[in-house]
Design a protein around this motif. Structure first.
Motif, PDB file in Angstrom:
ATOM      1  N   ALA A 126       0.808  -1.218   0.000  1.00 44.06           N
ATOM      2  CA  ALA A 126       0.000   0.000   0.000  1.00 44.06           C
ATOM      3  C   ALA A 126       0.840   1.266   0.000  1.00 44.06           C
ATOM      4  CB  ALA A 126      -0.935   0.007   1.209  1.00 44.06           C
ATOM      5  N   ALA A 127       2.131   1.159   0.275  1.00 42.26           N
ATOM      6  CA  ALA A 127       3.001   2.330   0.225  1.00 42.26           C
ATOM      7  C   ALA A 127       3.132   2.805  -1.217  1.00 42.26           C
ATOM      8  CB  ALA A 127       4.368   1.997   0.815  1.00 42.26           C
ATOM      9  N   ASP A 128       3.559   4.044  -1.375  1.00 37.32           N
ATOM     10  CA  ASP A 128       3.740   4.601  -2.717  1.00 37.32           C
ATOM     11  C   ASP A 128       5.059   4.182  -3.335  1.00 37.32           C
ATOM     12  OD1 ASP A 128       1.333   6.551  -2.908  1.00 37.32           O
ATOM     13  OD2 ASP A 128       2.218   6.977  -0.954  1.00 37.32           O
ATOM     14  N   LEU A 129       6.079   4.040  -2.499  1.00 40.46           N
ATOM     15  CA  LEU A 129       7.407   3.627  -2.946  1.00 40.46           C
ATOM     16  C   LEU A 129       7.932   2.602  -1.960  1.00 40.46           C
ATOM     17  CD1 LEU A 129       8.819   7.194  -3.703  1.00 40.46           C
ATOM     18  CD2 LEU A 129       8.083   5.528  -5.412  1.00 40.46           C
ATOM     19  N   ARG A 130       8.726   1.665  -2.458  1.00 35.66           N
ATOM     20  CA  ARG A 130       9.256   0.603  -1.605  1.00 35.66           C
ATOM     21  C   ARG A 130      10.754   0.436  -1.862  1.00 35.66           C
ATOM     22  NH1 ARG A 130       4.261  -0.229  -3.031  1.00 35.66           N
ATOM     23  NH2 ARG A 130       4.971  -0.532  -5.176  1.00 35.66           N
ATOM     24  N   LEU A 131      11.532   0.587  -0.804  1.00 37.20           N
ATOM     25  CA  LEU A 131      12.956   0.286  -0.837  1.00 37.20           C
ATOM     26  C   LEU A 131      13.183  -0.956   0.009  1.00 37.20           C
ATOM     27  CD1 LEU A 131      14.553   3.836  -0.303  1.00 37.20           C
ATOM     28  CD2 LEU A 131      13.539   2.862  -2.370  1.00 37.20           C
ATOM     29  N   ALA A 132      14.126  -1.799  -0.398  1.00 42.47           N
ATOM     30  CA  ALA A 132      14.323  -3.056   0.315  1.00 42.47           C
ATOM     31  C   ALA A 132      15.794  -3.361   0.490  1.00 42.47           C
ATOM     32  CB  ALA A 132      13.635  -4.212  -0.421  1.00 42.47           C
ATOM     33  N   SER A 133      16.093  -4.081   1.565  1.00 44.20           N
ATOM     34  CA  SER A 133      17.430  -4.624   1.736  1.00 44.20           C
ATOM     35  C   SER A 133      17.567  -5.869   0.871  1.00 44.20           C
ATOM     36  CB  SER A 133      17.684  -4.992   3.198  1.00 44.20           C
ATOM     37  OG  SER A 133      16.958  -6.169   3.531  1.00 44.20           O
ATOM     38  N   LEU A 134      18.794  -6.274   0.641  1.00 48.54           N
ATOM     39  CA  LEU A 134      19.043  -7.480  -0.146  1.00 48.54           C
ATOM     40  C   LEU A 134      18.479  -8.718   0.537  1.00 48.54           C
ATOM     41  CD1 LEU A 134      22.702  -6.667  -1.230  1.00 48.54           C
ATOM     42  CD2 LEU A 134      20.669  -6.611  -2.685  1.00 48.54           C
ATOM     43  N   GLY A 135      18.277  -8.642   1.835  1.00 43.55           N
ATOM     44  CA  GLY A 135      17.747  -9.781   2.579  1.00 43.55           C
ATOM     45  C   GLY A 135      16.246  -9.762   2.780  1.00 43.55           C
ATOM     46  N   ALA A 136      15.543  -8.845   2.144  1.00 39.67           N
ATOM     47  CA  ALA A 136      14.091  -8.770   2.313  1.00 39.67           C
ATOM     48  C   ALA A 136      13.416  -9.982   1.690  1.00 39.67           C
ATOM     49  CB  ALA A 136      13.558  -7.488   1.678  1.00 39.67           C
ATOM     50  N   ARG A 137      12.422 -10.498   2.393  1.00 37.25           N
ATOM     51  CA  ARG A 137      11.623 -11.625   1.901  1.00 37.25           C
ATOM     52  C   ARG A 137      10.154 -11.278   2.110  1.00 37.25           C
ATOM     53  NH1 ARG A 137      15.724 -12.289  -0.001  1.00 37.25           N
ATOM     54  NH2 ARG A 137      17.097 -14.111  -0.046  1.00 37.25           N
ATOM     55  N   THR A 138       9.425 -11.110   1.023  1.00 35.94           N
ATOM     56  CA  THR A 138       8.047 -10.638   1.071  1.00 35.94           C
ATOM     57  C   THR A 138       7.106 -11.758   0.687  1.00 35.94           C
ATOM     58  OG1 THR A 138       8.829  -8.441   0.407  1.00 35.94           O
ATOM     59  CG2 THR A 138       6.463  -8.872   0.215  1.00 35.94           C
ATOM     60  N   SER A 139       6.148 -12.060   1.554  1.00 38.43           N
ATOM     61  CA  SER A 139       5.242 -13.169   1.274  1.00 38.43           C
ATOM     62  C   SER A 139       3.808 -12.817   1.667  1.00 38.43           C
ATOM     63  CB  SER A 139       5.689 -14.438   2.008  1.00 38.43           C
ATOM     64  OG  SER A 139       5.876 -14.199   3.380  1.00 38.43           O
ATOM     65  N   PHE A 140       2.910 -13.048   0.730  1.00 38.48           N
ATOM     66  CA  PHE A 140       1.480 -12.904   0.967  1.00 38.48           C
ATOM     67  C   PHE A 140       0.979 -14.308   1.324  1.00 38.48           C
ATOM     68  CE2 PHE A 140       2.884  -9.485  -1.668  1.00 38.48           C
ATOM     69  CZ  PHE A 140       2.137  -8.381  -1.279  1.00 38.48           C
ATOM     70  N   LEU A 141       1.177 -14.680   2.593  1.00 39.18           N
ATOM     71  CA  LEU A 141       1.098 -16.091   2.975  1.00 39.18           C
ATOM     72  C   LEU A 141      -0.272 -16.535   3.462  1.00 39.18           C
ATOM     73  CD1 LEU A 141       1.151 -15.395   6.127  1.00 39.18           C
ATOM     74  CD2 LEU A 141       3.605 -15.815   5.990  1.00 39.18           C
ATOM     75  N   PHE A 142      -1.310 -15.827   3.065  1.00 39.13           N
ATOM     76  CA  PHE A 142      -2.643 -16.107   3.596  1.00 39.13           C
ATOM     77  C   PHE A 142      -3.105 -17.538   3.307  1.00 39.13           C
ATOM     78  CE2 PHE A 142      -2.334 -11.559   2.528  1.00 39.13           C
ATOM     79  CZ  PHE A 142      -2.389 -11.053   3.808  1.00 39.13           C
ATOM     80  N   GLY A 186       9.241  -4.976 -10.325  1.00 37.59           N
ATOM     81  CA  GLY A 186       8.710  -3.637 -10.107  1.00 37.59           C
ATOM     82  C   GLY A 186       8.065  -3.419  -8.755  1.00 37.59           C
ATOM     83  N   PHE A 187       8.118  -4.416  -7.865  1.00 36.32           N
ATOM     84  CA  PHE A 187       7.565  -4.219  -6.522  1.00 36.32           C
ATOM     85  C   PHE A 187       8.460  -3.275  -5.726  1.00 36.32           C
ATOM     86  CE2 PHE A 187       6.646  -5.411  -2.094  1.00 36.32           C
ATOM     87  CZ  PHE A 187       5.259  -5.357  -2.098  1.00 36.32           C
ATOM     88  N   PHE A 188       9.771  -3.472  -5.831  1.00 40.23           N
ATOM     89  CA  PHE A 188      10.718  -2.596  -5.149  1.00 40.23           C
ATOM     90  C   PHE A 188      11.285  -1.574  -6.122  1.00 40.23           C
ATOM     91  CE2 PHE A 188      11.317  -6.551  -2.501  1.00 40.23           C
ATOM     92  CZ  PHE A 188      10.582  -6.074  -1.433  1.00 40.23           C
ATOM     93  N   ASN A 189      11.358  -0.327  -5.673  1.00 35.36           N
ATOM     94  CA  ASN A 189      11.983   0.714  -6.482  1.00 35.36           C
ATOM     95  C   ASN A 189      13.496   0.599  -6.469  1.00 35.36           C
ATOM     96  OD1 ASN A 189       9.321   1.980  -5.210  1.00 35.36           O
ATOM     97  ND2 ASN A 189       9.668   2.909  -7.197  1.00 35.36           N
ATOM     98  N   ARG A 190      14.046   0.157  -5.329  1.00 43.70           N
ATOM     99  CA  ARG A 190      15.495  -0.026  -5.206  1.00 43.70           C
ATOM    100  C   ARG A 190      15.748  -1.142  -4.193  1.00 43.70           C
ATOM    101  NH1 ARG A 190      17.104   6.161  -3.569  1.00 43.70           N
ATOM    102  NH2 ARG A 190      15.867   7.247  -5.178  1.00 43.70           N
ATOM    103  N   ILE A 191      16.863  -1.853  -4.360  1.00 42.90           N
ATOM    104  CA  ILE A 191      17.343  -2.769  -3.327  1.00 42.90           C
ATOM    105  C   ILE A 191      18.782  -2.400  -3.000  1.00 42.90           C
ATOM    106  CG2 ILE A 191      15.764  -4.654  -3.870  1.00 42.90           C
ATOM    107  CD1 ILE A 191      17.970  -6.004  -5.446  1.00 42.90           C
ATOM    108  N   MET A 192      19.172  -2.655  -1.759  1.00 48.24           N
ATOM    109  CA  MET A 192      20.472  -2.173  -1.292  1.00 48.24           C
ATOM    110  C   MET A 192      20.872  -2.949  -0.044  1.00 48.24           C
ATOM    111  SD  MET A 192      18.772   1.358   0.041  1.00 48.24           S
ATOM    112  CE  MET A 192      17.813   1.297  -1.478  1.00 48.24           C
ATOM    113  N   ALA A 193      22.077  -2.702   0.422  1.00 49.30           N
ATOM    114  CA  ALA A 193      22.544  -3.311   1.658  1.00 49.30           C
ATOM    115  C   ALA A 193      21.701  -2.814   2.831  1.00 49.30           C
ATOM    116  CB  ALA A 193      24.008  -2.975   1.893  1.00 49.30           C
ATOM    117  N   ALA A 194      21.509  -3.679   3.820  1.00 52.61           N
ATOM    118  CA  ALA A 194      20.635  -3.355   4.951  1.00 52.61           C
ATOM    119  C   ALA A 194      21.095  -2.106   5.694  1.00 52.61           C
ATOM    120  CB  ALA A 194      20.573  -4.549   5.911  1.00 52.61           C
TER     121      ALA A 194
END
Length: 269
Positions: A126-142, A186-194
């Motif tokens: 729901a955010a407008d922009l998303r930045l993530a670390s290289l270790g991010a793990r995103t799951s819609f686990l419903f 396209g989910f993340f705008n950028r990925i980078m070190a934590a």
């Protein structure tokens, strides 16, 4: 509300240079949500439309994780004992958080590290922009807990970000999307070190906060509104929106600055 002094009960908040920073702060449990934190987050985003003190929002999690979703003991367990009317009240409440995030005028940046699951993934979505670390793990686990993938707007919003097929895979399987996948899709705008994730998110938010507030709010409003508009109607709606922005003082300031070969300083009116 005095946002500079406000101290919520169920997450951390601070205001720095017109950027509001929300930190989900239960690191020992990977920052799960409770009934109370849902309500308090929802009220925050609902109230932001009435302030000129906050120009952008960063939402993140403490302790190397973003959010593990609804707390198993404080939410999931009680849900198994509720009757239908109580369950509907709860699901409407969780959806209201996403609605308020989408309708608050300030751009929201999610800074995502580690676990980002269930309702946490929906908040990131729901955010407008998303930045993530290289270790991010995103799951819609419903589906992994016997529920449908259509939770908190996921079936509407996620396909618009990453496409119908990719969203379908994540929502049917509940598997984790890696940071690399999220960036490629396209989910993340950028990925980078934590270690640079939050500084980069704050830098981006500060850049947005220096921009034309009314114009940013209109951009967010139209990005949301035009999902259901045909192209002809969207062009007409954008003409109306842009004509309104042309009446702002910031538009006049920008013209005078460009004419003088200077950089405009926006004041948000």
């Amino acid at each position: 509300m005095n946002y500079a002094r406000w101290q919520p009960q169920h997450f951390l908040w601070r205001l720095e240079d017109r950027v509001g920073i929300v930190t989900l702060n239960r690191p020992e449990r990977k920052n799960p949500l409770t009934f109370e934190s849902y309500a308090e987050l929802t009220e925050l985003f609902r109230s932001l439309g009435a302030t000129s003190d906050v120009k952008a929002i960063v939402i993140t999690g403490a302790g190397g994780n973003f959010c593990s979703g609804g707390d198993v003991h404080e939410i999931i367990g009680p849900l198994t004992r509720m009757h239908s009317a109580e369950l509907l009240k709860f699901t409407r409440m969780t959806g209201d958080l996403i609605l308020q995030m989408r309708h608050c005028p300030q751009p929201i940046i999610a800074a995502i590290d580690g676990v980002c699951a269930g309702a946490g993934a929906c908040i990131a979505m729901a955010a407008d922009l998303r930045l993530a670390s290289l270790g991010a793990r995103t799951s819609f686990l419903f589906t992994r807990v016997g529920l449908a993938g259509c939770d908190m707007g996921a079936c509407a919003i996620l396909p618009r970000i990453i496409g119908q097929g990719r969203a379908s895979e994540l929502l049917y399987t509940g598997r984790a999307m890696s940071a690399e996948e999220g960036a490629a899709w396209g989910f993340f705008n950028r990925i980078m070190a934590a270690e640079v994730l939050l500084p980069q998110a704050l830098e981006l938010a500060a850049q947005i906060a220096q921009g034309p507030t009314l114009a940013h709010a209109m951009t967010k409003k139209m990005l949301h509104a035009e999902w259901h508009l045909a192209v002809d109607a969207a062009i007409a709606a954008e003409a109306q929106a842009q004509a309104e922005c042309m009446q702002s003082e910031d538009f006049q300031r920008a013209y005078r600055a460009f004419a003088a070969k200077q950089r405009p300083v926006f004041k948000g009116d």
